[in-house]
Design an enzyme around this catalytic site. Structure first.
Site, short mmCIF file in Angstrom:
data_model
loop_
_atom_site.label_atom_id
_atom_site.label_comp_id
_atom_site.label_asym_id
_atom_site.label_seq_id
_atom_site.Cartn_x
_atom_site.Cartn_y
_atom_site.Cartn_z
N GLY A 1 0.82 -1.22 0.00
CA GLY A 1 0.00 0.00 0.00
C GLY A 1 0.85 1.27 0.00
O GLY A 1 2.02 1.25 0.34
N ARG B 1 -1.50 8.69 3.93
CA ARG B 1 -1.67 9.57 5.09
C ARG B 1 -0.36 9.86 5.84
O ARG B 1 -0.29 10.73 6.68
CB ARG B 1 -2.72 8.97 6.05
CG ARG B 1 -4.13 9.12 5.54
CD ARG B 1 -5.10 8.23 6.29
NE ARG B 1 -5.00 6.83 5.84
CZ ARG B 1 -5.65 5.82 6.42
NH1 ARG B 1 -6.43 6.05 7.47
NH2 ARG B 1 -5.52 4.60 5.95
N LYS C 1 5.62 3.68 3.58
CA LYS C 1 5.14 3.59 4.96
C LYS C 1 5.83 2.51 5.79
O LYS C 1 6.27 2.77 6.91
CB LYS C 1 3.63 3.37 4.97
CG LYS C 1 3.07 3.18 6.37
CD LYS C 1 1.58 3.35 6.45
CE LYS C 1 0.84 2.10 6.08
NZ LYS C 1 -0.60 2.24 6.36
N ASN D 1 48.27 10.33 31.19
CA ASN D 1 47.37 11.46 31.42
C ASN D 1 47.53 12.48 30.30
O ASN D 1 48.66 12.87 29.97
CB ASN D 1 47.68 12.12 32.77
CG ASN D 1 46.57 13.10 33.14
OD1 ASN D 1 45.52 12.70 33.62
ND2 ASN D 1 46.80 14.38 32.90
#
Ligand code: UD1
Ligand code: CA
Length: 494
Positions: free
Chosen positions: A14, A18, A25, A385
């Site tokens: 489909g 909308r 979709k 570090n």
């Protein structure tokens, strides 16, 4: 009784008008997967004999997605969408080319991402037990607008389904809806699909009409009412997409909380379907965990953190962080305000602190990058570090280069390490150095201009400014004191 594996047909052709989207979709995402991906995952939970997916609208994108998510599924093309019955008919034709379809055929829509394998399995089992022509899933919808309604006989048995657009006012008052999920007798479905008409409001072949046919032919129709209508929610627009995402998220969080994960604020915590946790992980508010992120025991993630495909090991803490494809080791500390890009690997007990960005780099065991640094394409050893505002200068404008830093190194604040370059074990760099040559183990590298103080410059060149005044006061403290005493008028000039 053992249930035969079903054949699954997913309807995904489909248009999804909308959604008002350029994306088909069924490819829209819910919880980190496409809607189609969710439906396929639920279907695969039944170990089906075959899975066929009807593709049509947007199939140039849907078919490759299907090949990627579920390579053994069969894509069936429905070039023009003449309805759900037409789609099912094409699927059955394609399946029958490969052999007789005598198993139960489970039909599911591609836009119902919340369906569970458990519910689908109940439908198939009921079909096999009863031998019914069709067992349909129904749901009591708080707002049934748009759905097909289930019309029942006086005795309570299902008579037929009437589409919203074809329904009378009385029928529209029915709350029980068809949700496009059915378990069919395969042979009956194949035979009846050739007999559907398009004599309805939409001029389509309705799959729902198979139900009416079966009852009129006294072929056994059963309904299973979904215990929670939310599982059957179909997504037709973006409002329903958001609603489905919320339902799935609640379901996932509930699952993980019951499995021993502390979620301090479920309302602001989002997890994708493929995220995993170990018990005693903690998630603080405003946190999104995406893709295949994993959070191990006693790790604390959040607040305000987004992790994509990131592995957080036991006992690590990750606060106010954005990480993508990163590996955070045991007891490591990340954040706040830290950006870990793909390929970042923090070993056990390592730290990446505030305003630190790391990309494609390893920070060794117990090593720390506490503040305001960029670490790109670096290999940092253990217990090193890296001082504040250090930059691993990895890009010469054309190519990226690697920096190696050894164990127990002390990189001074504001060092630029211009790659390719290496700093040996135990070496130091002086603050503010621009390091372009390799530093041997144990050396102190100083690479900066010597400081020169031009005495009295401010009083000469900036006379009359507050700075000049402050400088003058600082350089002549005794004189100021005398002036002050004078003003007070207690003691005269001596
Ligand atoms: C359909 C049902 C309705 C049900 C609702 C539940 C029919 C006639 N109606 O209506 O009873 O309440 O689903 O969500 O079956 N599709 C195709 N090819 C087509 C048409 C549709 O593959 O030619 C697919 C769509 O991609 C979708 C599914 O079938 O995944 C349902 O189609 P949709 O148009 O959403 O049907 P609804 O009008 O919602
Ligand atoms: Ca629909």
């Amino acid at each position: 009784m053992s249930v035969r594996p079903p054949v699954v047909v997913v309807l995904a052709a489909g248009e999804g008008k909308r959604m008002r989207s350029a994306t088909p979709k069924v490819l829209h995402g819910v919880g980190g997967r496409s809607m189609l991906g969710h439906v396929l995952a639920a279907a695969r939970g039944l170990a089906p004999e075959q899975v066929a997916v009807v593709v049509g609208h947007g199939r140039d994108r849907v078919t490759p997605h299907l090949a990627e998510t579920d390579p053994s599924a069969l894509a069936v093309v429905q070039a023009e969408q003449h309805g759900t019955g037409h789609a099912a008919r094409l699927a059955l034709d394609a399946l029958r080319e490969k052999g007789e379809v005598d198993a139960t055929v489970l039909v599911v829509p591609g836009d119902a991402p919340l369906l569970t394998a458990e519910t689908l399995g109940r439908l198939v089992a009921r079909r096999e037990e009863t031998g019914a022509a069709v067992v349909l899933l129904t749901a009591l919808m708080p707002d049934p607008t748009g759905y097909g309604r289930v019309v029942r006989h006086r005795d309570g048995g299902v008579e037929r389904i009437v589409e919203h657009k074809d329904a009378s006012d009385d029928e529209r008052r029915i709350a029980e809806c068809a949700v496009s999920v059915y378990a069919f007798d395969g042979a009956y479905l194949a035979a009846s699909l050739t007999r559907l008409t398009t004599d309805n409001a939409q001029g389509e072949e309705y799959l729902t009409d198979v139900v009416g046919l079966a009852t009129s032919e006294r072929r056994g129709v059963e309904a299973v009412v979904a215990p929670d209508h939310r599982e059957t929610l179909g997504v037709n627009d973006r409002v329903q997409l958001a609603a489905a995402s919320r339902v799935l998220n609640d379901r996932l969080l509930e699952h993980w909380m019951r499995a021993g994960v502390t979620v301090v604020d479920p309302a602001t915590t989002w997890v994708d379907a493929d995220v995993t946790f170990e018990p005693d992980a903690t998630v603080l508010p405003f946190t999104r965990l995406c893709g295949r992120t994993h959070v191990a025991a006693d790790a604390v993630v959040g607040p305000s953190t987004t992790l994509v495909d990131t592995h957080v090991a036991a006992g690590a803490t990750v606060a106010n962080t954005h990480a993508v494809s990163a590996e955070i080791g045991p007891q490591a500390a990340v954040g706040p305000w830290t950006y870990l890009r793909p390929g970042s690997r923090l070993c056990e007990g390592a730290k990446a602190g505030a305003y630190v960005e790391v990309k494609n780099s390893t920070v060794g065991e117990g090593s720390k990058v506490p503040h305001l640094s960029y670490v790109g394409d670096a290999e940092i050893g253990a217990h090193t570090n890296v001082g504040a505002a250090t930059v691993f200068v990895n890009y010469d404008g054309v190519e990226k280069h690697v920096t190696h830093v050894g164990d127990h190194v002390r990189i001074g604040s504001d060092t630029m390490l211009v790659a390719p370059v290496s700093v040996g074990d135990g070496a130091y760099t002086a603050a503010g150095s621009v390091i372009v040559d390799d530093v041997p183990p144990g050396a102190m590298a100083v690479a900066r201009g010597r400081q020169r103080n031009v005495e009295g410059w401010v009083e000469r060149k900036r006379a009359g400014t507050a700075s000049a005044e402050a400088a003058r006061a600082a350089s002549a403290p005794a004189a100021t004191e005398r002036a002050q005493v004078c003003e007070d008028g207690e003691v005269g000039e001596t």
